[in-house]
Design an enzyme around this catalytic site. Structure first.
Site, PDB file in Angstrom:
ATOM      1  N   HIS A   1       0.797  -1.258  -0.034  1.00  0.00           N
ATOM      2  CA  HIS A   1       0.070   0.065   0.003  1.00  0.00           C
ATOM      3  C   HIS A   1       0.926   1.297   0.042  1.00  0.00           C
ATOM      4  O   HIS A   1       2.124   1.178   0.649  1.00  0.00           O
ATOM      5  CB  HIS A   1      -0.824  -0.139   1.237  1.00  0.00           C
ATOM      6  CG  HIS A   1      -1.994   1.013   1.427  1.00  0.00           C
ATOM      7  ND1 HIS A   1      -2.454   1.742   0.200  1.00  0.00           N
ATOM      8  CD2 HIS A   1      -2.138   1.952   2.502  1.00  0.00           C
ATOM      9  CE1 HIS A   1      -3.197   2.702   0.947  1.00  0.00           C
ATOM     10  NE2 HIS A   1      -2.893   2.912   2.184  1.00  0.00           N
TER      11      HIS A   1
ATOM     12  N   GLY B   1      -5.912 -11.155   2.555  1.00  0.00           N
ATOM     13  CA  GLY B   1      -4.980 -12.130   2.644  1.00  0.00           C
ATOM     14  C   GLY B   1      -5.412 -13.594   2.389  1.00  0.00           C
ATOM     15  O   GLY B   1      -4.600 -14.202   1.884  1.00  0.00           O
TER      16      GLY B   1
HETATM   17  P1  NAD Z   1      -2.494  -6.856   9.796  1.00  0.00           P
HETATM   18  O1  NAD Z   1      -2.503  -6.059  10.579  1.00  0.00           O
HETATM   19  O2  NAD Z   1      -3.073  -8.319   9.235  1.00  0.00           O
HETATM   20  O3  NAD Z   1      -0.846  -7.837  10.144  1.00  0.00           O
HETATM   21  C1  NAD Z   1      -0.086  -7.171  10.700  1.00  0.00           C
HETATM   22  C2  NAD Z   1       1.287  -8.186  11.082  1.00  0.00           C
HETATM   23  O4  NAD Z   1       2.303  -7.141  11.364  1.00  0.00           O
HETATM   24  C3  NAD Z   1       0.809  -8.608  12.464  1.00  0.00           C
HETATM   25  O5  NAD Z   1       0.162  -9.915  12.244  1.00  0.00           O
HETATM   26  C4  NAD Z   1       2.329  -8.667  13.152  1.00  0.00           C
HETATM   27  O6  NAD Z   1       2.779 -10.175  12.587  1.00  0.00           O
HETATM   28  C5  NAD Z   1       3.153  -7.729  12.528  1.00  0.00           C
HETATM   29  N1  NAD Z   1       3.435  -6.586  13.291  1.00  0.00           N
HETATM   30  C6  NAD Z   1       2.790  -5.897  14.310  1.00  0.00           C
HETATM   31  N2  NAD Z   1       3.592  -5.136  15.015  1.00  0.00           N
HETATM   32  C7  NAD Z   1       5.013  -5.405  14.424  1.00  0.00           C
HETATM   33  C8  NAD Z   1       6.326  -5.004  14.820  1.00  0.00           C
HETATM   34  N3  NAD Z   1       6.307  -3.944  15.840  1.00  0.00           N
HETATM   35  N4  NAD Z   1       7.317  -5.596  14.316  1.00  0.00           N
HETATM   36  C9  NAD Z   1       7.111  -6.715  13.263  1.00  0.00           C
HETATM   37  N5  NAD Z   1       5.887  -6.962  13.061  1.00  0.00           N
HETATM   38  C10 NAD Z   1       4.796  -6.551  13.498  1.00  0.00           C
HETATM   39  O7  NAD Z   1      -1.755  -6.194   8.365  1.00  0.00           O
HETATM   40  P2  NAD Z   1      -2.251  -6.479   6.934  1.00  0.00           P
HETATM   41  O8  NAD Z   1      -3.647  -6.016   6.731  1.00  0.00           O
HETATM   42  O9  NAD Z   1      -1.745  -7.625   6.284  1.00  0.00           O
HETATM   43  O10 NAD Z   1      -1.493  -5.024   5.944  1.00  0.00           O
HETATM   44  C11 NAD Z   1      -0.080  -5.161   5.774  1.00  0.00           C
HETATM   45  C12 NAD Z   1      -0.118  -4.200   4.556  1.00  0.00           C
HETATM   46  O11 NAD Z   1      -0.757  -4.689   3.556  1.00  0.00           O
HETATM   47  C13 NAD Z   1      -0.559  -2.714   4.972  1.00  0.00           C
HETATM   48  O12 NAD Z   1       0.083  -1.958   4.200  1.00  0.00           O
HETATM   49  C14 NAD Z   1      -1.878  -2.726   4.116  1.00  0.00           C
HETATM   50  O13 NAD Z   1      -2.261  -1.517   3.819  1.00  0.00           O
HETATM   51  C15 NAD Z   1      -1.626  -3.760   3.094  1.00  0.00           C
HETATM   52  N6  NAD Z   1      -2.930  -4.296   2.415  1.00  0.00           N
HETATM   53  C16 NAD Z   1      -3.808  -4.988   3.139  1.00  0.00           C
HETATM   54  C17 NAD Z   1      -4.797  -5.700   2.523  1.00  0.00           C
HETATM   55  C18 NAD Z   1      -5.787  -6.335   3.289  1.00  0.00           C
HETATM   56  O14 NAD Z   1      -6.848  -6.727   2.927  1.00  0.00           O
HETATM   57  N7  NAD Z   1      -5.592  -6.687   4.697  1.00  0.00           N
HETATM   58  C19 NAD Z   1      -4.982  -5.603   1.179  1.00  0.00           C
HETATM   59  C20 NAD Z   1      -3.949  -4.999   0.479  1.00  0.00           C
HETATM   60  C21 NAD Z   1      -3.071  -4.365   0.976  1.00  0.00           C
HETATM   61 MG    MG Z   2      -6.981   0.532   2.494  1.00  0.00          MG
END
Ligand code: NAD
Ligand code: MG
Ligand code: MG
Length: 331
Positions: free
Chosen positions: A108, A134
């Site tokens: 993103h 995911g």
């Molecule tokens: P999420 O909240 O599901 O997962 C985040 C993960 O980060 C946690 O599971 C943990 O393992 C890790 N984490 C948290 N704090 C941490 C730290 N201090 N150090 C290391 N690891 C740590 O996040 P997500 O939804 O997978 O989003 C990740 C990226 O993907 C973002 O940039 C988001 O915008 C993008 N994105 C998400 C989606 C979606 O549908 N969820 C879709 C497209 C893009």
């Molecule tokens: Mg968004």
């Protein structure tokens, strides 16, 4: 129109001998890493020592390291931690371990576009962003399919940034479905606008307003919940698979006539003007700086207060009771 790429445009062998570190093992992290591994890409995971995901990632067969260590070992670093934590994690764990020729990756554009992360010269900065959550990225891949994804190039130091982006996208299965090239700016601004004006903010406000209108007129909240909230999925599923015209073909002629008569009275010129204002606040950075300072102020008081207030709306308790009647909704 956008440019589309497929597996035949991607060369996975550019990743041979390279290590990809996926930082974070949440929604996107577990899916990207497992798909890459199954595509033959050497993939390691970076997490905090205290992370609950550590054991899960190991069980899935990954080498797991603390975030900084993973960044250090990797040639390509994909940052899949929550957007609002990215600047802190980048400064502490990633930046000190970046080497010339590394590829810094995002799913993103927020952090880079709004300059919360300012990568040094000498690294490629690219985006691979699946247009789906995911768990779908993972299950589609496991079934031999893929989720369409966006790629974007913010900085091309190596001259091969686009090839890296395409290879990574193919590695997570996106080349089976289609890969669309965009920019960090376009992805960030359209993503924020969509979620605010339509998908999250718009849709929930519309459903709540419809629910409130019926309840205030004396109708049973259960009826209001079914009509204005629960049934949204039936309509959206039709639109999702075949578009507006097919949805209208599937509903009754009465519903279709009412659709044409009433929709434009709900989304009025005033609403469209407000949408343009919302877009303006995204484009000029007003929204981003508001959200960034909310996160910096510690405690995120306004954000959490809204979460509590919204969760106390009558539709939530009514819905919880009605959903108990629907056995297929229970996991
Ligand atoms: P999420 O909240 O599901 O997962 C985040 C993960 O980060 C946690 O599971 C943990 O393992 C890790 N984490 C948290 N704090 C941490 C730290 N201090 N150090 C290391 N690891 C740590 O996040 P997500 O939804 O997978 O989003 C990740 C990226 O993907 C973002 O940039 C988001 O915008 C993008 N994105 C998400 C989606 C979606 O549908 N969820 C879709 C497209 C893009
Ligand atoms: Mg968004
Ligand atoms: Mg009806």
């Amino acid at each position: 129109m956008v440019k589309m790429y497929y597996d035949s445009d991607c060369n996975l062998s550019i990743l041979e001998g390279k290590t990809v570190a996926v930082l974070g093992y949440g929604s996107q992290g577990h899916a990207h890493s497992q798909n890459l591994k199954d595509s033959g890409v050497r993939t390691i995971i970076g997490l905090r020592k205290s992370s609950q995901s550590w054991a899960k990632a190991e069980e899935a067969g990954f080498e797991v390291y603390e975030t900084a260590e993973a960044a250090k070992k990797a040639d390509l670093i994909m940052i899949l931690v929550p957007d609002e934590l990215q600047p802190g994690i980048y400064e502490a764990d990633v930046k000190p371990n970046l080497e010339e020729g590394n590829v810094l990756m995002f799913a993103h554009g927020f952090s880079v576009h709004f300059k919360q992360i300012d990568p040094p010269e000498g690294v490629d900065v690219i985006m691979v962003a699946p247009k789906g959550p995911g768990h779908v990225v993972r299950t589609a891949y496991a079934e031999g399919q893929g989720v369409p994804s966006l790629i974007a190039i913010e900085r091309d130091f190596s001259g091969r940034a686009e090839q890296y982006a395409l290879a990574y996208a193919a590695g997570i299965g996106a080349g089976r479905a289609g890969i669309i090239k965009t920019t960090f700016k376009e992805e960030t601004e359209t993503d924020l606008f969509g979620e605010q004006a339509v998908l999250c903010g718009g849709v929930t406000a519309l459903m709540r307003a419809g629910f409130d209108t019926l309840v205030e007129a004396g109708y049973a909240p259960e009826m209001a919940y079914f009509e204005c909230i629960h049934e949204m999925k039936l309509i959206v599923d039709l639109i999702n698979t075949k578009g507006f015209a097919f949805m209208r073909y599937s509903i009754s002629n009465t519903a279709e006539y009412g659709d044409y008569r009433t929709g434009k009275r709900i989304i009025t010129d005033e609403t469209r003007r407000e949408m343009k204002k919302v877009l303006g606040e995204i484009q000029d950075g007003t929204f981003a700086s508001e959200w960034i300072s909310e996160n910096k102020s510690g405690g995120r008081a306004k954000f959490l207060a809204q979460r509590r207030i919204q969760s106390e709306h009558l539709s939530e308790s009514v819905g919880a009771e009605l959903r108990k009647m629907m056995s297929w909704l229970k996991k």
